[in-house]
Scaffold this motif. Structure first.
Motif, PDB file in Angstrom:
ATOM      1  N   SER A  25       0.826  -1.181   0.070  1.00 45.14           N
ATOM      2  CA  SER A  25      -0.131  -0.060   0.029  1.00 45.14           C
ATOM      3  C   SER A  25       0.886   1.152  -0.069  1.00 45.14           C
ATOM      4  O   SER A  25       0.489   2.321  -0.744  1.00 45.14           O
ATOM      5  CB  SER A  25      -0.905  -0.029   1.320  1.00 45.14           C
ATOM      6  N   ILE A  26       1.873   1.326   0.665  1.00 47.04           N
ATOM      7  CA  ILE A  26       2.869   2.374   0.705  1.00 47.04           C
ATOM      8  C   ILE A  26       3.489   2.393  -0.327  1.00 47.04           C
ATOM      9  O   ILE A  26       3.822   3.756  -1.012  1.00 47.04           O
ATOM     10  CB  ILE A  26       3.911   2.397   1.881  1.00 47.04           C
ATOM     11  N   PHE A  27       3.913   1.375  -1.100  1.00 43.50           N
ATOM     12  CA  PHE A  27       4.510   1.591  -2.373  1.00 43.50           C
ATOM     13  C   PHE A  27       3.715   2.185  -3.327  1.00 43.50           C
ATOM     14  O   PHE A  27       3.915   3.095  -4.163  1.00 43.50           O
ATOM     15  CB  PHE A  27       4.972   0.146  -2.836  1.00 43.50           C
ATOM     16  N   SER A  28       2.347   1.667  -3.270  1.00 46.41           N
ATOM     17  CA  SER A  28       1.318   2.213  -4.280  1.00 46.41           C
ATOM     18  C   SER A  28       1.005   3.830  -4.166  1.00 46.41           C
ATOM     19  O   SER A  28       0.697   4.285  -4.958  1.00 46.41           O
ATOM     20  CB  SER A  28       0.122   1.411  -4.351  1.00 46.41           C
ATOM     21  N   ALA A  29       1.113   4.047  -2.851  1.00 47.60           N
ATOM     22  CA  ALA A  29       0.841   5.336  -2.386  1.00 47.60           C
ATOM     23  C   ALA A  29       1.761   6.395  -2.851  1.00 47.60           C
ATOM     24  O   ALA A  29       1.638   7.697  -2.828  1.00 47.60           O
ATOM     25  CB  ALA A  29       0.423   5.374  -0.789  1.00 47.60           C
ATOM     26  N   SER A  30       3.274   6.053  -2.899  1.00 48.67           N
ATOM     27  CA  SER A  30       4.323   6.918  -2.808  1.00 48.67           C
ATOM     28  C   SER A  30       5.056   6.691  -4.169  1.00 48.67           C
ATOM     29  O   SER A  30       5.995   7.464  -4.465  1.00 48.67           O
ATOM     30  CB  SER A  30       5.131   6.954  -1.908  1.00 48.67           C
ATOM     31  N   TYR A  31       4.831   5.646  -5.165  1.00 47.29           N
ATOM     32  CA  TYR A  31       5.761   5.375  -6.187  1.00 47.29           C
ATOM     33  C   TYR A  31       5.363   6.373  -7.297  1.00 47.29           C
ATOM     34  O   TYR A  31       4.202   6.738  -7.455  1.00 47.29           O
ATOM     35  CB  TYR A  31       5.295   4.006  -6.681  1.00 47.29           C
ATOM     36  N   LEU A 348      -1.841   0.308  -8.127  1.00 51.96           N
ATOM     37  CA  LEU A 348      -1.077   1.407  -8.885  1.00 51.96           C
ATOM     38  C   LEU A 348      -2.301   2.317  -9.723  1.00 51.96           C
ATOM     39  O   LEU A 348      -1.671   3.075 -10.793  1.00 51.96           O
ATOM     40  CB  LEU A 348      -0.031   1.076  -9.581  1.00 51.96           C
ATOM     41  N   GLN A 349      -3.495   1.903  -9.759  1.00 46.69           N
ATOM     42  CA  GLN A 349      -4.338   2.475 -10.563  1.00 46.69           C
ATOM     43  C   GLN A 349      -5.372   3.667  -9.797  1.00 46.69           C
ATOM     44  O   GLN A 349      -6.197   3.555 -10.481  1.00 46.69           O
ATOM     45  CB  GLN A 349      -5.241   1.437 -11.137  1.00 46.69           C
ATOM     46  N   ARG A 354      -2.961   8.183  -6.921  1.00 44.04           N
ATOM     47  CA  ARG A 354      -1.717   8.514  -7.779  1.00 44.04           C
ATOM     48  C   ARG A 354      -1.515  10.161  -7.745  1.00 44.04           C
ATOM     49  O   ARG A 354      -0.479  10.215  -7.953  1.00 44.04           O
ATOM     50  CB  ARG A 354      -2.108   7.876  -8.817  1.00 44.04           C
ATOM     51  N   TYR A 355      -2.650  10.855  -7.804  1.00 44.01           N
ATOM     52  CA  TYR A 355      -2.570  12.341  -8.147  1.00 44.01           C
ATOM     53  C   TYR A 355      -2.700  13.212  -6.709  1.00 44.01           C
ATOM     54  O   TYR A 355      -2.743  14.140  -7.009  1.00 44.01           O
ATOM     55  CB  TYR A 355      -3.633  12.623  -9.058  1.00 44.01           C
ATOM     56  N   GLY A 356      -2.458  12.349  -5.862  1.00 44.79           N
ATOM     57  CA  GLY A 356      -2.131  13.319  -4.551  1.00 44.79           C
ATOM     58  C   GLY A 356      -3.283  14.023  -3.825  1.00 44.79           C
ATOM     59  O   GLY A 356      -3.244  14.994  -3.063  1.00 44.79           O
ATOM     60  N   PHE A 357      -4.690  13.398  -4.344  1.00 43.03           N
ATOM     61  CA  PHE A 357      -5.570  14.215  -3.537  1.00 43.03           C
ATOM     62  C   PHE A 357      -5.794  13.820  -1.980  1.00 43.03           C
ATOM     63  O   PHE A 357      -6.629  14.702  -1.453  1.00 43.03           O
ATOM     64  CB  PHE A 357      -7.056  13.858  -4.151  1.00 43.03           C
ATOM     65  N   VAL A 358      -5.393  12.840  -1.458  1.00 44.87           N
ATOM     66  CA  VAL A 358      -5.344  12.635  -0.203  1.00 44.87           C
ATOM     67  C   VAL A 358      -3.787  12.822   0.431  1.00 44.87           C
ATOM     68  O   VAL A 358      -3.059  12.103   0.051  1.00 44.87           O
ATOM     69  CB  VAL A 358      -5.590  10.762   0.103  1.00 44.87           C
ATOM     70  N   PRO A 359      -3.462  13.977   1.101  1.00 47.43           N
ATOM     71  CA  PRO A 359      -2.070  14.404   1.558  1.00 47.43           C
ATOM     72  C   PRO A 359      -1.700  13.190   2.335  1.00 47.43           C
ATOM     73  O   PRO A 359      -0.211  12.749   1.949  1.00 47.43           O
ATOM     74  CB  PRO A 359      -2.518  15.566   2.182  1.00 47.43           C
ATOM     75  N   GLU A 360      -2.421  12.605   3.355  1.00 43.84           N
ATOM     76  CA  GLU A 360      -1.607  11.845   4.317  1.00 43.84           C
ATOM     77  C   GLU A 360      -1.854  10.266   3.792  1.00 43.84           C
ATOM     78  O   GLU A 360      -2.030   9.349   4.946  1.00 43.84           O
ATOM     79  CB  GLU A 360      -2.255  12.040   5.677  1.00 43.84           C
ATOM     80  N   GLU A 372      -9.445   2.219  -2.425  1.00 42.80           N
ATOM     81  CA  GLU A 372      -9.594   2.587  -3.514  1.00 42.80           C
ATOM     82  C   GLU A 372      -8.970   1.569  -4.611  1.00 42.80           C
ATOM     83  O   GLU A 372      -9.507   1.333  -5.891  1.00 42.80           O
ATOM     84  CB  GLU A 372      -8.789   3.930  -4.103  1.00 42.80           C
ATOM     85  N   GLU A 373      -7.993   0.878  -4.213  1.00 45.60           N
ATOM     86  CA  GLU A 373      -7.209  -0.007  -5.377  1.00 45.60           C
ATOM     87  C   GLU A 373      -7.548  -1.488  -5.191  1.00 45.60           C
ATOM     88  O   GLU A 373      -7.694  -2.414  -5.992  1.00 45.60           O
ATOM     89  CB  GLU A 373      -5.730   0.097  -5.056  1.00 45.60           C
ATOM     90  N   TRP A 374      -8.235  -1.747  -3.907  1.00 44.64           N
ATOM     91  CA  TRP A 374      -8.458  -3.308  -3.566  1.00 44.64           C
ATOM     92  C   TRP A 374      -9.980  -3.379  -3.623  1.00 44.64           C
ATOM     93  O   TRP A 374     -10.507  -4.574  -3.175  1.00 44.64           O
ATOM     94  CB  TRP A 374      -7.693  -3.995  -2.565  1.00 44.64           C
ATOM     95  N   GLY A 375     -10.943  -2.149  -3.390  1.00 44.69           N
ATOM     96  CA  GLY A 375     -12.094  -2.344  -3.389  1.00 44.69           C
ATOM     97  C   GLY A 375     -12.763  -2.698  -2.026  1.00 44.69           C
ATOM     98  O   GLY A 375     -11.653  -2.945  -0.964  1.00 44.69           O
ATOM     99  N   PHE A 376     -14.087  -3.090  -2.106  1.00 47.33           N
ATOM    100  CA  PHE A 376     -14.632  -3.369  -0.979  1.00 47.33           C
ATOM    101  C   PHE A 376     -14.011  -4.993  -0.493  1.00 47.33           C
ATOM    102  O   PHE A 376     -13.874  -5.086   0.706  1.00 47.33           O
ATOM    103  CB  PHE A 376     -16.349  -3.582  -0.998  1.00 47.33           C
TER     104      PHE A 376
END
Length: 471
Positions: A25-31, A348-349, A354-360, A372-376
């Motif tokens: 998750s951290i990789f996806s959020a910051s890559y 990664l989708q 990906r576009y930084g709308f969630v700062p933290e 968002e990436e893995w869904g419900f």
């Protein structure tokens, strides 16, 4: 082979799966695609992988130690933890408004994460003494002191979110036999603080009267007499208000009349309890009087909070709407989770991420990356892993042959449960934002290391019990 002898393999796998999910998750959020140095240690995901490796190495060391070491180290670790907390006032760094960090070169440590471990160990040590009884006021006061000392220091650091976590030990006290009616004041104070923003003082007082009378009736029975008492209080309130309106118009409102009638009702109930020798009524009267006295202090306590903390509470209660200011993070996190749908957008989708709308998105709001990436389905799987780990710790506590191990395992389960409920709750909008990390998944070296140590001490205590049983 002796390293893992007696170790609960299910707990080990659950831990590894959660840490792996956190790193992904951290990789996806910051890559960042196209980065010329994707494996540089300056990236959040690379730092987290390094901390995950160090944490697992620490876990192996903990498994090698004799279980009796944790009895011996409980008090020294607690004192050292308190000293580290105090050190932040003199040599600490302020991050996100809280002076709760110690910066040592490139490494930032939050001492409160390790103080939770020391508090759990000391709590287990105190409550496992041969002469300890939770029903004795003196012994209960010792337990309260152990919990409240670090809590007070953390609150003074302006790290209220981390301080609230110490309330999780209330579940441990309840498991060890604490009278459930003694847990009511804490829950009642929290409820009063919240509802004081939504309801008028008169409505709050009416609710208090109804709750206390109904609770006392459930304890002692006699619903008919309690209904008569309630009707008498209502009649006395009306009479006092009418007399005041006739003798001194405008000097006494309905709330004041109810206060006077309630005071008279308290005196009558105290006399009745004394004659009938009903101690539960005394307890309920103390709770009622304490709650009434607490009501005027809510505005004072709220005023002592920082502006951003006040806005978070008001935004959570729907009394203040600032989607591009204080409530931006929480609103964007809910949008990200909702956009994930059933199966998510894929690794990664995530557009919100990906576009930084969630700062933290890689720290306290890491769960929105999962949503968002893995869904419900992915969110339920992650929550299922946490639930399985917490239940496993509780099971480990139940099979301990000594109170020390049982109390410690339940302390770990309570801390993890509290963190998960608050973190996920604030991400989906069910709780105000408090800045509490999601265990094993939020970015942070001290957090990951502390949670690893917290869990693997319990694993080592359980392994010792299972090894002894096999002999």
């Amino acid at each position: 082979m002796r390293l893992f002898e007696g170790v609960d393999r299910t707990t080990l796998w659950l831990y590894l799966l959660l840490v792996a999910a956190g790193c992904l998750s951290i990789f996806s959020a910051s890559y960042s695609a196209g980065d010329p140095a994707p494996f540089a240690l300056s990236h959040f995901y690379m730092k987290q992988i390094v901390w995950a490796s160090l944490s697992f190495a620490a876990a192996l060391v903990l498994l090698l130690l004799d279980a009796r070491v944790y009895h011996v180290l409980a008090y020294p670790a607690y004192v050292a933890g308190l000293l580290l907390l105090l050190l932040t006032f003199f040599a600490g760094s302020e991050i996100n408004g809280a002076k709760a960090w110690l910066v040592l070169g490139p490494v930032s440590l939050q001492p409160v994460e390790f103080v939770k471990i020391a508090t759990a160990l000391v709590l287990a040590r105190v409550m496992s003494e041969y002469t300890f009884s939770i029903s004795r006021p003196g012994h209960l006061a010792r337990v309260a002191l152990v919990i409240c000392l670090p809590l007070a220091i953390v609150v003074l650091q302006n790290d209220t979110g981390s301080g609230i976590v110490f309330g999780a030990f209330l579940f441990v006290l309840y498991r060890e036999g604490l009278n459930r009616w003694l847990c009511i004041p804490v829950l009642l104070i929290v409820a009063l603080f919240i509802f004081s923003f939504l309801l008028t003082p008169f409505v709050l007082l009416v609710l208090l009267v109804l709750i206390c009378i109904c609770s006392e009736a459930m304890m002692n029975g006699g619903w008919r007499s309690r209904v008569v008492f309630l009707a008498a209080v209502a009649l006395a309130t009306g009479l006092v208000w009418c007399v005041a309106a006739f003798c001194a118009p405008g000097r006494l409102d309905l709330y004041g009349a109810l206060l006077i009638a309630s005071a008279g009702g308290v005196l009558c109930a105290a006399v009745y309890a004394y004659r009938a020798n009903l101690r539960n009524i005394y307890l309920m009267l103390v709770l009622f009087v304490g709650s009434v006295l607490f009501l005027p202090t809510t505005d004072y306590l709220f005023g002592k909070l920082n502006d951003y903390q006040q806005l978070r509470i008001l935004n959570f209660l729907g009394l203040y709407d600032d989607p591009f200011g204080n409530g931006y993070n929480a609103n964007q996190a809910r949008i990200a989770i909702g956009s994930g749908g059933l199966l998510g957008k894929g690794f990664l989708q995530g557009t919100q991420i990906r576009y930084g709308f969630v700062p933290e998105r890689h720290t306290d709001f890491i769960f929105c990356t999962v949503g968002e990436e893995w869904g419900f389905v992915g969110s339920v799987v992650v929550l299922g892993l946490f639930a399985a780990l917490i239940l496993r710790l509780m099971r480990m506590g139940e099979r301990q042959e000594e109170p020390f191990g049982r109390i410690y395992c339940y302390s770990v389960a309570a801390i993890l449960l509290f963190h998960v409920l608050v973190n996920v709750g604030m991400t989906v909008g069910l709780m105000p934002v408090m800045g509490i990390p999601l265990p094993f998944m939020s970015y942070g070296g001290s957090s990951l290391l502390a949670f690893t140590v917290l869990v693997f001490i319990a694993v080592r205590l359980d392994a010792s019990t299972r090894q002894f049983s096999s002999w």
